[in-house]
Design a protein around this motif. Structure first.
Motif, PDB file in Angstrom:
ATOM      1  N   ASN A  77     -13.175  -4.998  -2.776  1.00  0.00           N
ATOM      2  CA  ASN A  77     -13.407  -3.576  -2.517  1.00  0.00           C
ATOM      3  C   ASN A  77     -12.174  -2.748  -2.826  1.00  0.00           C
ATOM      4  OD1 ASN A  77     -16.063  -3.658  -1.768  1.00  0.00           O
ATOM      5  ND2 ASN A  77     -15.575  -4.249   0.350  1.00  0.00           N
ATOM      6  N   TYR A  78     -11.029  -3.279  -2.431  1.00  0.00           N
ATOM      7  CA  TYR A  78      -9.765  -2.577  -2.668  1.00  0.00           C
ATOM      8  C   TYR A  78      -9.544  -2.375  -4.159  1.00  0.00           C
ATOM      9  CZ  TYR A  78      -4.732  -1.814  -2.914  1.00  0.00           C
ATOM     10  OH  TYR A  78      -3.498  -1.309  -3.184  1.00  0.00           O
ATOM     11  N   LYS A  79      -9.730  -3.470  -4.934  1.00  0.00           N
ATOM     12  CA  LYS A  79      -9.535  -3.384  -6.381  1.00  0.00           C
ATOM     13  C   LYS A  79     -10.517  -2.400  -7.004  1.00  0.00           C
ATOM     14  CE  LYS A  79      -6.446  -6.711  -7.518  1.00  0.00           C
ATOM     15  NZ  LYS A  79      -6.379  -8.156  -7.381  1.00  0.00           N
ATOM     16  N   LYS A  80     -11.772  -2.436  -6.504  1.00  0.00           N
ATOM     17  CA  LYS A  80     -12.807  -1.584  -7.078  1.00  0.00           C
ATOM     18  C   LYS A  80     -12.467  -0.113  -6.819  1.00  0.00           C
ATOM     19  CE  LYS A  80     -17.842  -1.018  -7.232  1.00  0.00           C
ATOM     20  NZ  LYS A  80     -17.627   0.124  -8.095  1.00  0.00           N
ATOM     21  N   ARG A  81     -12.026   0.160  -5.582  1.00  0.00           N
ATOM     22  CA  ARG A  81     -11.685   1.532  -5.248  1.00  0.00           C
ATOM     23  C   ARG A  81     -10.560   2.029  -6.164  1.00  0.00           C
ATOM     24  NH1 ARG A  81     -11.381   0.710   0.017  1.00  0.00           N
ATOM     25  NH2 ARG A  81      -9.103   0.751   0.137  1.00  0.00           N
ATOM     26  N   ASN A  82      -9.579   1.166  -6.336  1.00  0.00           N
ATOM     27  CA  ASN A  82      -8.463   1.536  -7.210  1.00  0.00           C
ATOM     28  C   ASN A  82      -8.926   1.777  -8.641  1.00  0.00           C
ATOM     29  OD1 ASN A  82      -6.487   1.644  -5.386  1.00  0.00           O
ATOM     30  ND2 ASN A  82      -5.477  -0.270  -5.966  1.00  0.00           N
ATOM     31  N   ALA A  83      -9.799   0.881  -9.118  1.00  0.00           N
ATOM     32  CA  ALA A  83     -10.295   1.001 -10.485  1.00  0.00           C
ATOM     33  C   ALA A  83     -11.066   2.298 -10.655  1.00  0.00           C
ATOM     34  CB  ALA A  83     -11.152  -0.204 -10.840  1.00  0.00           C
ATOM     35  N   ASP A  84     -11.892   2.629  -9.640  1.00  0.00           N
ATOM     36  CA  ASP A  84     -12.666   3.875  -9.705  1.00  0.00           C
ATOM     37  C   ASP A  84     -11.741   5.074  -9.796  1.00  0.00           C
ATOM     38  OD1 ASP A  84     -14.952   2.495  -9.591  1.00  0.00           O
ATOM     39  OD2 ASP A  84     -15.409   2.905  -7.476  1.00  0.00           O
ATOM     40  N   ARG A  85     -10.711   5.035  -8.964  1.00  0.00           N
ATOM     41  CA  ARG A  85      -9.781   6.156  -8.951  1.00  0.00           C
ATOM     42  C   ARG A  85      -9.080   6.284 -10.314  1.00  0.00           C
ATOM     43  NH1 ARG A  85      -6.217   5.408  -4.088  1.00  0.00           N
ATOM     44  NH2 ARG A  85      -8.180   5.489  -2.950  1.00  0.00           N
ATOM     45  N   ALA A  86      -8.691   5.132 -10.861  1.00  0.00           N
ATOM     46  CA  ALA A  86      -8.023   5.139 -12.164  1.00  0.00           C
ATOM     47  C   ALA A  86      -8.940   5.702 -13.230  1.00  0.00           C
ATOM     48  CB  ALA A  86      -7.577   3.731 -12.536  1.00  0.00           C
ATOM     49  N   MET A  87     -10.217   5.320 -13.169  1.00  0.00           N
ATOM     50  CA  MET A  87     -11.195   5.791 -14.163  1.00  0.00           C
ATOM     51  C   MET A  87     -11.324   7.309 -14.076  1.00  0.00           C
ATOM     52  SD  MET A  87     -13.006   4.622 -16.489  1.00  0.00           S
ATOM     53  CE  MET A  87     -14.178   5.326 -17.617  1.00  0.00           C
ATOM     54  N   ARG A  88     -11.406   7.812 -12.835  1.00  0.00           N
ATOM     55  CA  ARG A  88     -11.538   9.250 -12.646  1.00  0.00           C
ATOM     56  C   ARG A  88     -10.319   9.958 -13.255  1.00  0.00           C
ATOM     57  NH1 ARG A  88     -13.285   9.049  -7.381  1.00  0.00           N
ATOM     58  NH2 ARG A  88     -11.261   9.606  -6.493  1.00  0.00           N
ATOM     59  N   GLY A  89      -9.130   9.398 -12.989  1.00  0.00           N
ATOM     60  CA  GLY A  89      -7.904   9.970 -13.540  1.00  0.00           C
ATOM     61  C   GLY A  89      -7.942  10.007 -15.057  1.00  0.00           C
ATOM     62  N   GLN A  90      -8.362   8.896 -15.636  1.00  0.00           N
ATOM     63  CA  GLN A  90      -8.415   8.803 -17.103  1.00  0.00           C
ATOM     64  C   GLN A  90      -9.343   9.878 -17.669  1.00  0.00           C
ATOM     65  OE1 GLN A  90      -7.442   6.100 -19.408  1.00  0.00           O
ATOM     66  NE2 GLN A  90      -6.017   5.248 -17.939  1.00  0.00           N
ATOM     67  N   LEU A  91     -10.527  10.045 -17.063  1.00  0.00           N
ATOM     68  CA  LEU A  91     -11.493  11.012 -17.577  1.00  0.00           C
ATOM     69  C   LEU A  91     -10.951  12.430 -17.464  1.00  0.00           C
ATOM     70  CD1 LEU A  91     -14.908   9.605 -16.330  1.00  0.00           C
ATOM     71  CD2 LEU A  91     -14.134   9.896 -18.689  1.00  0.00           C
ATOM     72  N   MET A  92     -10.306  12.705 -16.315  1.00  0.00           N
ATOM     73  CA  MET A  92      -9.748  14.043 -16.133  1.00  0.00           C
ATOM     74  C   MET A  92      -8.690  14.337 -17.187  1.00  0.00           C
ATOM     75  SD  MET A  92      -9.641  14.275 -12.043  1.00  0.00           S
ATOM     76  CE  MET A  92      -8.036  15.030 -11.965  1.00  0.00           C
ATOM     77  N   MET A  93      -7.836  13.357 -17.402  1.00  0.00           N
ATOM     78  CA  MET A  93      -6.755  13.553 -18.373  1.00  0.00           C
ATOM     79  C   MET A  93      -7.321  13.701 -19.781  1.00  0.00           C
ATOM     80  SD  MET A  93      -4.169  13.913 -16.759  1.00  0.00           S
ATOM     81  CE  MET A  93      -4.241  13.957 -15.001  1.00  0.00           C
ATOM     82  N   PHE A  94      -8.379  12.947 -20.042  1.00  0.00           N
ATOM     83  CA  PHE A  94      -9.012  13.030 -21.355  1.00  0.00           C
ATOM     84  C   PHE A  94      -9.538  14.452 -21.580  1.00  0.00           C
ATOM     85  CE2 PHE A  94     -12.708  12.077 -24.209  1.00  0.00           C
ATOM     86  CZ  PHE A  94     -11.945  11.738 -25.292  1.00  0.00           C
ATOM     87  N   ALA A  95     -10.210  14.983 -20.549  1.00  0.00           N
ATOM     88  CA  ALA A  95     -10.737  16.348 -20.642  1.00  0.00           C
ATOM     89  C   ALA A  95      -9.591  17.341 -20.841  1.00  0.00           C
ATOM     90  CB  ALA A  95     -11.523  16.683 -19.369  1.00  0.00           C
ATOM     91  N   LYS A 107     -11.706 -13.758  -5.264  1.00  0.00           N
ATOM     92  CA  LYS A 107     -11.271 -12.599  -4.477  1.00  0.00           C
ATOM     93  C   LYS A 107     -12.051 -12.573  -3.167  1.00  0.00           C
ATOM     94  CE  LYS A 107     -10.354  -9.721  -8.475  1.00  0.00           C
ATOM     95  NZ  LYS A 107     -11.190  -8.961  -9.426  1.00  0.00           N
ATOM     96  N   THR A 108     -11.366 -12.155  -2.095  1.00  0.00           N
ATOM     97  CA  THR A 108     -12.089 -11.930  -0.843  1.00  0.00           C
ATOM     98  C   THR A 108     -12.835 -10.605  -0.966  1.00  0.00           C
ATOM     99  OG1 THR A 108     -10.243 -10.721   0.087  1.00  0.00           O
ATOM    100  CG2 THR A 108     -10.291 -13.092   0.468  1.00  0.00           C
ATOM    101  N   PRO A 109     -13.872 -10.372  -0.164  1.00  0.00           N
ATOM    102  CA  PRO A 109     -14.597  -9.087  -0.264  1.00  0.00           C
ATOM    103  C   PRO A 109     -13.678  -7.889  -0.072  1.00  0.00           C
ATOM    104  CG  PRO A 109     -15.792 -10.633   1.122  1.00  0.00           C
ATOM    105  CD  PRO A 109     -14.484 -11.292   0.784  1.00  0.00           C
ATOM    106  N   ALA A 110     -12.744  -8.009   0.866  1.00  0.00           N
ATOM    107  CA  ALA A 110     -11.835  -6.879   1.100  1.00  0.00           C
ATOM    108  C   ALA A 110     -11.009  -6.598  -0.142  1.00  0.00           C
ATOM    109  CB  ALA A 110     -10.927  -7.197   2.279  1.00  0.00           C
TER     110      ALA A 110
END
Lengths: 625, 110
Positions: B16-34, B10-13
């Motif tokens: 970073n893009y994938k990581k940002r997406n993954a972070d957002r997905a994780m946040r969504g999952q936790l919110m939905m879990f709550a 993967k290129t750095p860009a």
């Protein structure tokens, strides 16, 4: 043409060949197995039909007893629908659809094999009823109060045999869905799929939704008859109407499961032999999907006389008539495909030309019965018999016979004789109309369906006699076809890639029969009628490869599907004789253990398949030129 | 068997893009879990509090339906791309099942 695989096969002994066929997971071989299995049951069902017609030849006939007549009509219907028409269509789907979408095999080759063997053992189980006890005798619909009252093991054979065969069908349906969704070659978008692939796709979706209700219904029936259940037994608070609903929730889509692939086959034939692309391709696709969808909304039109009430009857009557619209779209598109085309009347085209008027007649009588008030008059009369034979013989059987001629060279590498093919067609076509056309009028004159015999001088004598004579003509037609097949196989004149010379879709771009890996390189699809486009562009290879030539990953054969199905077959006998014989329960358990052991063996054993090397592919490809 | 395993760096860009997406997905999952746990709590409380069944049963069924949706769309990833076909098949199945049930409660008499 001799492929390397063929040369090897010819050197093998009988045992090795048999083992090869018992363990094969190759979609082309499974297609051939389906044709053999379906063909065998087609002949059985045909013999039953001839016996029925012989009994009805003259009034007050006693060729067979009334009880045996009930067994004949039940087994004729059940065999023809579940064990002949559907497997024969599956045979062509298996052989052709992966080629049409540019795939090397179906998505789940193992499950494909399991589906075939379950169908085969289920069918065998059902037909052993002739020898072991008594055959089922409550009609192919097996309505619950009658089927619960039936003595002997006939209905048990029906419930268990269809359960096993139905499981196989469900697997085949899911397999085709996954194959068509996931295994299309690059560039093969949904709206570039040949019509036979599209109709297979929609029919498979119908199987996915229609067969679970059948499974539930058959389990209810099994429990009621063999394990002391009371789902349909009114005396114990059950409800006999539930069977009718469940059966027709399955049974009506079943009609479309049969007829949609037939439409697909005819769509291929019309385009090939008119040398034109299909008129209104997207309308055809839309009509196919719409017929499939509406097919689920109309089942109660089989039950107008049950007493559902005027509201329910009206809703289902209107929904039924709505189906005539997409079907009409299809008919007109076929006519307009031929319009201005350069038509060659080959044997398959002859069948296609005969199909249109025959099927339209079946459709028109269908709409008549869709009118609930008229249906009260027609219900359970010979009019119904005439109607559904016009739909199923005029639609499905003509399609199967046409496909046999059309795809025989692709599946076996030899061309069936056109002359004998046309003889078959005329015998069958004239016989078919002779048999069933007059049955409309017999029905209107009041002859009830499923009747064992009738009194003379009611005006039915002549029509029944003509009807029986027609059945004989159909039998002659089929015999001529068998002779044709034997002669063609004996002559063994090999044909090239595109024996009809006007092939349009990918299957005609590769050798007949194709090498076991189908495509040396996955093809690139540039539009509808891929092979036609390449031919117009002067591409000698037949298709543009989408990948460099490299090793091909292929699955190993497996004997496990055979054993799994055998286990269910054995368990079926155990379940049936559990109460009256002490060996029943152990056999039931032993059969299930055999099935579950082979399932776990399949799970535990890693089978990663094998690779066909580049060198072997090059050798095969050179050999096939 | 020389089968080339393709390794794509993967290129750095891209990283970073994938990581940002993954972070957002994780946040969504936790919110939905709550959210899911909260809805389960409401259901249990509603039963424990002793409200009228005429109120409790519809509420629980409604919450259950919402939870099935959340389960499918968040935890089984149906909201992401490429799930159109499974969704279509599921909804067709739901429709047919609904029609069957409707039939059995309206025109099959007991």
């Amino acid at each position: 043409m001799t492929t390397a695989a063929n040369t090897v096969a010819q050197k093998k002994g009988f045992g090795a060949t048999l083992w090869d066929w018992l363990t094969t997971v190759d979609h082309k071989k499974i297609g051939i197995l389906y044709l053999i299995g379906g063909g065998f049951f087609f002949v059985l069902g045909g013999i039953e039909a001839l016996m029925i017609r012989l009994q009805l030849l003259v009034p007050n006939n006693d060729f067979v007893s009334a009880g045996f007549f009930n067994e004949l009509i039940t087994m004729h219907g059940t065999t023809m629908i579940f064990l002949a028409a559907m497997p024969l269509l599956f045979g062509f789907m298996n052989a052709i659809v992966p080629l049409q979408i540019g795939a090397r095999d179906v998505a789940f080759p193992f499950i494909n094999s399991l589906g075939f063997w379950m169908f085969f053992f289920g069918g065998l189980f059902l037909n052993l009823s002739w020898f072991i006890d008594a055959a089922p005798d409550a009609g192919w619909t097996s309505y619950a109060s009658l089927s619960l009252a039936s003595t002997g093991h006939g209905i048990d054979f029906y419930a268990i045999g269809l359960q096993i065969a139905g499981g196989g069908t469900l697997m085949a349906g899911i397999n085709f869905l996954v194959t068509i969704i996931n295994m299309r070659a690059p560039g093969m978008t949904y709206m570039r799929m040949p019509l036979f692939t599209w109709t297979t796709f929609v029919a498979s979706a119908l199987i996915l939704f229609a067969f679970p209700p059948l499974t539930v219904g058959l389990f209810f029936l099994t429990f009621d008859r063999m394990f002391g259940g009371n789902f349909f037994d009114v005396d114990y608070g059950g409800n006999t109407i539930i069977w009718e609903h469940i059966f027709w929730i399955f049974g009506h889509p079943e009609v479309y499961i049969l007829v949609l692939p037939s439409f697909g086959i005819f769509s291929e034939i019309f385009t090939i032999f008119s040398r034109k692309r299909l008129f209104g391709y997207s309308a055809m696709v839309f009509a196919t999907v719409l017929i499939g969808f509406l097919g689920f909304m109309v089942w109660a039109h089989h039950m107008f006389t049950v007493g559902l009430g005027p509201t329910a009857n009206a809703i289902f009557a209107v929904a039924t008539m709505a189906i005539a619209v997409p079907t009409g779209v299809k008919i007109f598109n076929w006519l307009l495909t031929m319009w201005g085309g350069s038509i060659r009347v080959t044997t398959p085209m002859l069948y296609a030309l005969g199909f249109i008027p025959s099927f339209v007649m079946g459709g028109v009588t269908g709409v008549q019965q869709g009118a609930a008030p008229l249906d009260y008059q027609l219900h359970d009369s010979y009019f119904i018999v005439a109607h559904f034979h016009y739909v199923i013989v005029g639609g499905v059987v003509l399609a199967i016979l046409a496909a046999t001629h059309l795809y025989w060279p692709k599946m076996f590498g030899t061309m069936l004789s056109e002359k004998l093919g046309k003889v078959t067609f005329w015998f069958f076509f004239i016989g078919f109309h002779m048999t069933f056309f007059l049955q409309h009028f017999l029905g209107l004159m009041g002859m009830p369906r499923r009747v064992w015999t009738y009194n003379a001088d009611q005006g039915w004598d002549l029509f029944n006699m003509i009807s029986s004579a027609g059945a004989l003509l159909m039998a002659i037609g089929v015999i001529v076809m068998v002779i044709n097949i034997i002669m063609t196989t004996a002559k063994n004149e090999r044909v090239g890639n595109d024996p009809w010379e006007d092939g349009r879709t990918l299957e005609w771009a590769i050798p007949s029969p194709p090498p076991f890996y189908n495509f040396a390189q996955t093809p690139l699809v540039r539009g509808l009628d891929t092979y036609w486009i390449e031919k117009q562009d002067g591409n000698k290879k037949g298709y543009i490869p989408a990948e460099p030539l490299s090793d091909i990953h292929m699955p190993h054969g497996s004997f496990i599907p055979f054993v799994m199905s055998l286990g269910l077959f054995i368990a079926g006998f155990g379940a049936m004789f559990r109460v009256e014989h002490s060996w029943g329960l152990p056999v039931l358990i032993a059969g299930l253990v055999l099935t579950f052991l082979s399932m776990s063996l399949r799970s535990v054993k890693d089978d990663l398949g094998f690779y066909v090397t580049k060198e072997e592919i090059l050798r095969t490809e050179r050999g096939s030129k | 068997m020389a089968h080339d395993i393709e390794i794509i760096e993967k290129t750095p860009a891209e990283y970073n893009y994938k990581k940002r997406n993954a972070d957002r997905a994780m946040r969504g999952q936790l919110m939905m879990f709550a959210l899911m746990i909260f809805m389960t709590l409401i259901s249990f409380t509603a039963v424990q509090a002793g409200f009228s069944p005429l109120f409790v049963i519809p509420v629980i069924l409604l919450l259950a339906a919402v939870q099935v949706g959340l389960q499918l769309y968040y935890f089984m990833h149906m909201k992401e791309e490429g799930h159109g076909l499974p969704a279509m098949f599921m909804y067709t199945g739901v429709l047919i099942a609904f029609l069957t049930v409707l039939t059995f409660v309206t025109i099959v008499w007991w």
